[in-house]
Design a protein around this motif. Structure first.
Motif, PDB file in Angstrom:
ATOM      1  N   LEU A 636       0.824  -1.211   0.000  1.00 58.62           N
ATOM      2  CA  LEU A 636       0.000   0.000   0.000  1.00 58.62           C
ATOM      3  C   LEU A 636       0.861   1.266   0.000  1.00 58.62           C
ATOM      4  CD1 LEU A 636      -2.760  -1.090   2.556  1.00 58.62           C
ATOM      5  CD2 LEU A 636      -2.987  -0.893   0.064  1.00 58.62           C
ATOM      6  N   ILE A 637       1.937   1.238   0.800  1.00 55.74           N
ATOM      7  CA  ILE A 637       2.806   2.420   0.884  1.00 55.74           C
ATOM      8  C   ILE A 637       3.607   2.579  -0.404  1.00 55.74           C
ATOM      9  CG2 ILE A 637       4.709   3.484   2.143  1.00 55.74           C
ATOM     10  CD1 ILE A 637       3.744   1.950   4.631  1.00 55.74           C
ATOM     11  N   ALA A 638       4.126   1.465  -0.941  1.00 55.65           N
ATOM     12  CA  ALA A 638       4.945   1.526  -2.155  1.00 55.65           C
ATOM     13  C   ALA A 638       4.152   2.034  -3.344  1.00 55.65           C
ATOM     14  CB  ALA A 638       5.519   0.146  -2.463  1.00 55.65           C
ATOM     15  N   ALA A 639       2.842   1.785  -3.346  1.00 58.78           N
ATOM     16  CA  ALA A 639       2.009   2.267  -4.449  1.00 58.78           C
ATOM     17  C   ALA A 639       1.979   3.789  -4.515  1.00 58.78           C
ATOM     18  CB  ALA A 639       0.588   1.719  -4.300  1.00 58.78           C
ATOM     19  N   GLU A 640       2.335   4.456  -3.409  1.00 59.67           N
ATOM     20  CA  GLU A 640       2.353   5.920  -3.366  1.00 59.67           C
ATOM     21  C   GLU A 640       3.753   6.498  -3.548  1.00 59.67           C
ATOM     22  OE1 GLU A 640       0.764   6.867   0.415  1.00 59.67           O
ATOM     23  OE2 GLU A 640      -1.178   5.903   0.070  1.00 59.67           O
ATOM     24  N   SER A 641       4.732   5.629  -3.775  1.00 62.16           N
ATOM     25  CA  SER A 641       6.126   6.074  -3.871  1.00 62.16           C
ATOM     26  C   SER A 641       6.415   6.669  -5.241  1.00 62.16           C
ATOM     27  CB  SER A 641       7.069   4.894  -3.610  1.00 62.16           C
ATOM     28  OG  SER A 641       6.930   3.922  -4.626  1.00 62.16           O
ATOM     29  N   PRO A 642       7.547   7.362  -5.400  1.00 70.38           N
ATOM     30  CA  PRO A 642       7.885   7.973  -6.694  1.00 70.38           C
ATOM     31  C   PRO A 642       8.096   6.950  -7.812  1.00 70.38           C
ATOM     32  CG  PRO A 642       9.155   8.968  -4.916  1.00 70.38           C
ATOM     33  CD  PRO A 642       8.463   7.781  -4.331  1.00 70.38           C
ATOM     34  N   ASN A 643       8.480   5.717  -7.475  1.00 68.49           N
ATOM     35  CA  ASN A 643       8.722   4.685  -8.490  1.00 68.49           C
ATOM     36  C   ASN A 643       7.927   3.433  -8.124  1.00 68.49           C
ATOM     37  OD1 ASN A 643       9.740   3.235 -10.622  1.00 68.49           O
ATOM     38  ND2 ASN A 643      11.841   3.147  -9.857  1.00 68.49           N
ATOM     39  N   PRO A 644       6.599   3.506  -8.162  1.00 64.63           N
ATOM     40  CA  PRO A 644       5.775   2.414  -7.627  1.00 64.63           C
ATOM     41  C   PRO A 644       5.954   1.094  -8.364  1.00 64.63           C
ATOM     42  CG  PRO A 644       4.426   3.985  -8.852  1.00 64.63           C
ATOM     43  CD  PRO A 644       5.779   4.596  -8.716  1.00 64.63           C
ATOM     44  N   ARG A 645       6.113   1.133  -9.671  1.00 62.53           N
ATOM     45  CA  ARG A 645       6.209  -0.122 -10.427  1.00 62.53           C
ATOM     46  C   ARG A 645       7.418  -0.930  -9.995  1.00 62.53           C
ATOM     47  NH1 ARG A 645       6.246  -0.658 -17.063  1.00 62.53           N
ATOM     48  NH2 ARG A 645       6.351  -2.952 -17.124  1.00 62.53           N
ATOM     49  N   PHE A 646       8.562  -0.276  -9.911  1.00 63.70           N
ATOM     50  CA  PHE A 646       9.783  -0.991  -9.511  1.00 63.70           C
ATOM     51  C   PHE A 646       9.685  -1.443  -8.057  1.00 63.70           C
ATOM     52  CE2 PHE A 646      14.029  -1.080  -7.636  1.00 63.70           C
ATOM     53  CZ  PHE A 646      14.685  -1.945  -8.501  1.00 63.70           C
ATOM     54  N   ASN A 647       9.189  -0.588  -7.173  1.00 68.37           N
ATOM     55  CA  ASN A 647       9.127  -0.925  -5.751  1.00 68.37           C
ATOM     56  C   ASN A 647       8.165  -2.084  -5.486  1.00 68.37           C
ATOM     57  OD1 ASN A 647      10.944   1.126  -5.252  1.00 68.37           O
ATOM     58  ND2 ASN A 647       9.365   2.640  -4.758  1.00 68.37           N
ATOM     59  N   LEU A 648       7.036  -2.115  -6.191  1.00 71.93           N
ATOM     60  CA  LEU A 648       6.116  -3.242  -6.041  1.00 71.93           C
ATOM     61  C   LEU A 648       6.731  -4.528  -6.568  1.00 71.93           C
ATOM     62  CD1 LEU A 648       2.764  -1.470  -7.025  1.00 71.93           C
ATOM     63  CD2 LEU A 648       3.373  -2.366  -4.772  1.00 71.93           C
ATOM     64  N   LEU A 649       7.536  -4.398  -7.614  1.00 69.67           N
ATOM     65  CA  LEU A 649       8.242  -5.563  -8.137  1.00 69.67           C
ATOM     66  C   LEU A 649       9.223  -6.101  -7.099  1.00 69.67           C
ATOM     67  CD1 LEU A 649       8.383  -7.159 -10.851  1.00 69.67           C
ATOM     68  CD2 LEU A 649      10.339  -5.710 -11.462  1.00 69.67           C
ATOM     69  N   VAL A 650       9.898  -5.189  -6.394  1.00 68.78           N
ATOM     70  CA  VAL A 650      10.824  -5.598  -5.328  1.00 68.78           C
ATOM     71  C   VAL A 650      10.073  -6.359  -4.238  1.00 68.78           C
ATOM     72  CG1 VAL A 650      12.238  -4.724  -3.427  1.00 68.78           C
ATOM     73  CG2 VAL A 650      12.520  -3.774  -5.717  1.00 68.78           C
ATOM     74  N   ILE A 651       8.920  -5.862  -3.852  1.00 65.25           N
ATOM     75  CA  ILE A 651       8.152  -6.489  -2.766  1.00 65.25           C
ATOM     76  C   ILE A 651       7.729  -7.904  -3.146  1.00 65.25           C
ATOM     77  CG2 ILE A 651       5.985  -6.363  -1.475  1.00 65.25           C
ATOM     78  CD1 ILE A 651       6.273  -3.298  -1.607  1.00 65.25           C
ATOM     79  N   GLU A 652       7.235  -8.060  -4.389  1.00 65.43           N
ATOM     80  CA  GLU A 652       6.798  -9.398  -4.811  1.00 65.43           C
ATOM     81  C   GLU A 652       7.980 -10.344  -4.934  1.00 65.43           C
ATOM     82  OE1 GLU A 652       3.638 -10.137  -4.775  1.00 65.43           O
ATOM     83  OE2 GLU A 652       3.408  -8.040  -4.160  1.00 65.43           O
ATOM     84  N   ALA A 653       9.100  -9.822  -5.421  1.00 66.38           N
ATOM     85  CA  ALA A 653      10.294 -10.673  -5.520  1.00 66.38           C
ATOM     86  C   ALA A 653      10.799 -11.045  -4.131  1.00 66.38           C
ATOM     87  CB  ALA A 653      11.384  -9.951  -6.312  1.00 66.38           C
TER      88      ALA A 653
END
Length: 759
Positions: A636-653
């Protein structure tokens, strides 16, 4: 035969100073400093004998008033220094360097030596440029091998800096050595034009590959200043016009110039990503902070300053809580550091030096001798570059750079014509008295600088034993060094560490208190707090801990250690504050099982995470929640970050999604200059047990910035780590080296304090 033997000795000393004694190790390694002093003593003693026999060898210089003004300002500031022991050392080095410059002037006045010295400078230029370019290509080849394909490589790979250990210093040496050689090239001839072109091309390549932003700025400003000075001079305007006509008259020359311009444009286009990365890399706030601390010191003592060599010692105490605390050997700006250490007296001496150099250069650029005239213009460009570079850097502490800068100036000085002196018996007597005093001062400086290396060698032996795990064996030499030279803080810090491990709490407290009260080093305060806690003095331990967290909170290893001691003291609020600082600097620390192994620590971690979520930037928030296992909130927090696509990818990985991991690794392979992406690829791969992939990503990171891969590794909180353990968390391991030019053990915390160790 005598001249040839002298030349061999001079050439050997010049090579030693350029590549070893005047470079990084020569500054910071006690055996090399001792060697340098012995070599300098030998050659100055020979010069003294030559001066007794021949008038030619007796010192004289057009810059003598400026030299005396500089030495006088250093001496006055030393008298009022906050750390007189260190200032006296710097004054001694200044005296020896001044003597060596005067010797260089006399050598430049001798027909046998002047040609060879200038040729030797050219040889050094070729060696430095060739070695640097070859090593850069070597690092690129290794980088391409690890990457598995050819891509636009990074600038300053592996932070390659030859023996100077800094790419910017390599560029500075190339500019200062190359310009005089270009100045000696015969103007108007084809061979001379080719030589100048090759030198310019070499300097340009080195400038590009070193990625020195200060160097780029200095080159641009020096060229503007030099061109302006030439255009203001009638002969200069005529020379430019004649050169332009000759260029246009030669088709081959026009073709070569066109190819050169096209090559430069192609290189700029090819390296655009690397150049953009370097330009936007940051660091401006740190330089601004160094200037602020320097001005604070200047405000404390505006007339005479705080003493030569004291900025780096007092920087920690002059930094307020919340400001950047980073260990560095200089203020990255020669003007503000001069004001801090030497005050207005030093600034006045600097003005005298600049004016004296200006008069010398003006005379040279208007001389009828074309060789001296060209050397004057080359020197103007070189000194302008050095001055502009030191707006963002500092080279007054590197003898190799000072030697390179002094060579063309000494040539102009030696060929400026005989200096006039008042006639009469009193003049001859005063000159004789002056020579005797000068010989005495230089002799005392050489003896003092040589003798001081005895405790330095003892301390170095202690550090080597400690780093090898033999703390018991390190105690005796550490104690001997601290007793012999108690004003050197790194000796006291080392002696405190060995005393504590030897069980001598009283002596350890004495040494740590010495460093803490004088230098305000957070590591010393934390060690002091740990010992005070052990002996039951909780009030003193609490006070020491408050002093430790003032700046120590910025380094995760210190923050964790502070939290550990605070918990033992029962100071939960202080522990929470420290853990917040640790998570802010290193969010993945929240994943360490040490926190959950104890209910009290788990409670502190939970409170700290809550404060992070309430006060910190979005990137720190999602990383922290991911580390403590709250994946849903992290998304939820990463979705609001400046680079959400990459950060969400990090979380899933991170949680083991193979498809996300492949996408993450693909992103890193596609953008190998993105250090943030590489860091996360290494972290995630290590977290999932993919050690080979993690190591590959760390290897790519190391080429971009040596040492940066430690932040990409998984760390654990440990006590009493092995001496060979790779510690992490930005401990102030360079404090002793940069502050007193004497190293301390790599592990600067007592074994009873929590450490961060790379797995």
């Amino acid at each position: 035969m005598t001249r040839w033997l002298a030349w061999v000795a001079i050439a050997g000393l010049a090579a030693y100073l350029t590549f070893i004694g005047g470079a990084w190790l020569g500054i910071y390694a006690a055996p090399l400093r001792l060697t340098t002093m012995l070599m300098a003593s030998g050659i100055l003693a020979i010069w003294l004998l030559a001066g007794v026999r021949s008038e030619h060898w007796r010192p004289r210089s057009a810059l003598m008033p400026a030299i005396l003004a500089a030495l006088a300002s250093l001496a006055i500031s030393t008298l009022f220094s906050r750390v007189p022991r260190v200032s006296l050392e710097y004054l001694g080095y200044a005296v020896v360097l001044a003597a060596l410059y005067l010797l260089l002037v006399r050598l430049m006045a001798h027909p046998f030596f002047v040609r060879r010295l200038l040729s030797l400078s050219g040889l050094f230029f070729v060696v430095i440029v060739s070695a640097y370019l070859l090593l850069v290509v070597w690092h690129w080849i290794e980088w391409w091998r690890v990457l598995g394909r050819v891509a636009i490589p990074p600038l300053r790979p592996n932070f390659e800096g030859l023996t100077y250990l800094n790419p910017s210093a390599v560029l500075t040496m190339a500019v200062l050595l190359g310009l005089p050689v270009a100045g000696l090239a015969k103007s108007g001839s084809r061979r001379g034009s080719v030589a100048v072109g090759l030198i310019a091309l070499s300097i340009g390549l080195v400038a590009l590959l070193t990625g020195s932003r200060a160097g780029w700025l200095a080159i641009a400003l020096a060229l503007v200043l030099g061109l302006g000075a030439i255009l203001l001079h009638a002969q200069g305007r005529a020379s430019i016009a004649a050169a332009g006509r000759r260029l246009l008259a030669r088709r081959a020359a026009v073709g070569v110039a066109a190819v050169a311009v096209a090559t430069v444009l192609l290189l700029a286009a090819a390296f655009a990503p690397a150049i953009l990365r370097r330009v936007t890399e940051g660091g401006e706030s740190a330089r601004a902070q160094y200037a602020i601390t320097a001005l604070r010191m200047f405000g404390e003592s505006p007339i005479v300053g705080t003493g030569p060599g004291t900025w780096v010692i007092q920087r920690v105490a002059a930094t307020t809580s919340g400001e950047i605390d980073y260990y560095i050997p200089h203020a990255h700006n020669i003007e503000v550091q001069t004001l801090a250490e030497l005050g207005l007296i030093g600034a006045l001496a600097g003005v005298v030096l600049v004016v004296s150099l200006g008069v010398l250069l003006r005379s040279a650029t208007r001389d009828a001798d074309p060789w001296r005239r060209r050397m004057g213009w080359a020197s103007l460009l070189g000194l302008s570059y050095l001055a502009f570079h030191q707006l963002l850097d500092f080279y007054a502490n590197m003898p190799a750079v000072l030697l390179a800068a002094a060579v063309p100036i000494a040539y102009l000085d030696a060929t400026a014509g005989p200096s006039s002196s008042p006639p009469g018996r009193w003049s001859a007597r005063s000159r004789q008295i002056g020579r005797i005093v000068t010989i005495g001062v230089v002799g005392v400086a050489l003896i003092g600088l040589t003798v001081q290396e005895v405790p330095a060698l003892q301390s170095m032996r202690a550090v080597q034993l400690a780093n090898g795990g033999d703390w018991a064996g390190a105690d005796a030499p550490a104690r001997a060094a601290a007793d012999a030279d108690p004003m050197i803080g790194s000796y006291a810090m080392t002696a405190g560490l060995t005393a504590a491990r030897a069980g001598d709490a009283r002596r350890a407290v004495e040494h740590f208190a010495n460093v803490a009260n004088r230098d305000d080093l957070p590591e010393a305060w934390l060690n002091l707090a740990a010992i005070q806690l052990e002996v039951g003095d909780h009030l003193a331990a609490s006070n020491s801990l408050e002093r430790a967290i003032r700046l120590g909170r910025q380094r995760p290893a210190m923050a964790v250690g502070i939290a550990d001691i605070a918990l033992r003291l029962g100071e939960h609020d202080l522990a929470v504050e420290a853990v917040v600082s640790a998570l802010t600097a290193y969010p993945t620390l929240g994943a360490d099982p040490w926190w959950t192994a104890d209910a009290q620590r788990a409670s502190v971690l939970a409170l700290a995470v809550g404060r992070v979520l309430a006060t910190m930037p979005v990137d720190i928030r999602w990383q922290t929640t991911l580390a403590v296992g709250d994946v849903q909130r992290a998304r939820l927090i990463a979705a609001e970050s400046p680079n959400p696509r990459f950060n969400l990818l990090v979380i899933e990985a991170w949680r083991g999604d193979e498809s996300a991991l492949r996408g993450l690794l693909s992103a890193c392979d596609g953008e190998p200059l993105d250090s943030n992406a590489l860091t996360w690829c290494a972290r995630v791969a290590g977290h999932l047990g993919r050690s080979e992939t993690a190591q590959r990503m760390r290897a790519l990171l190391e080429v971009l910035a040596p040492g940066s891969s430690t932040g990409a590794g998984r760390v654990q909180i440990v006590f009493n780590p092995p001496s060979t353990a790779p510690l992490d968390g930005f401990l102030a391991t360079f404090w002793g080296t940069f502050t007193y030019r004497r190293a301390t053990p790599l592990d600067m915390l007592l074994p009873s304090i929590a450490h961060l160790m790379l797995e």
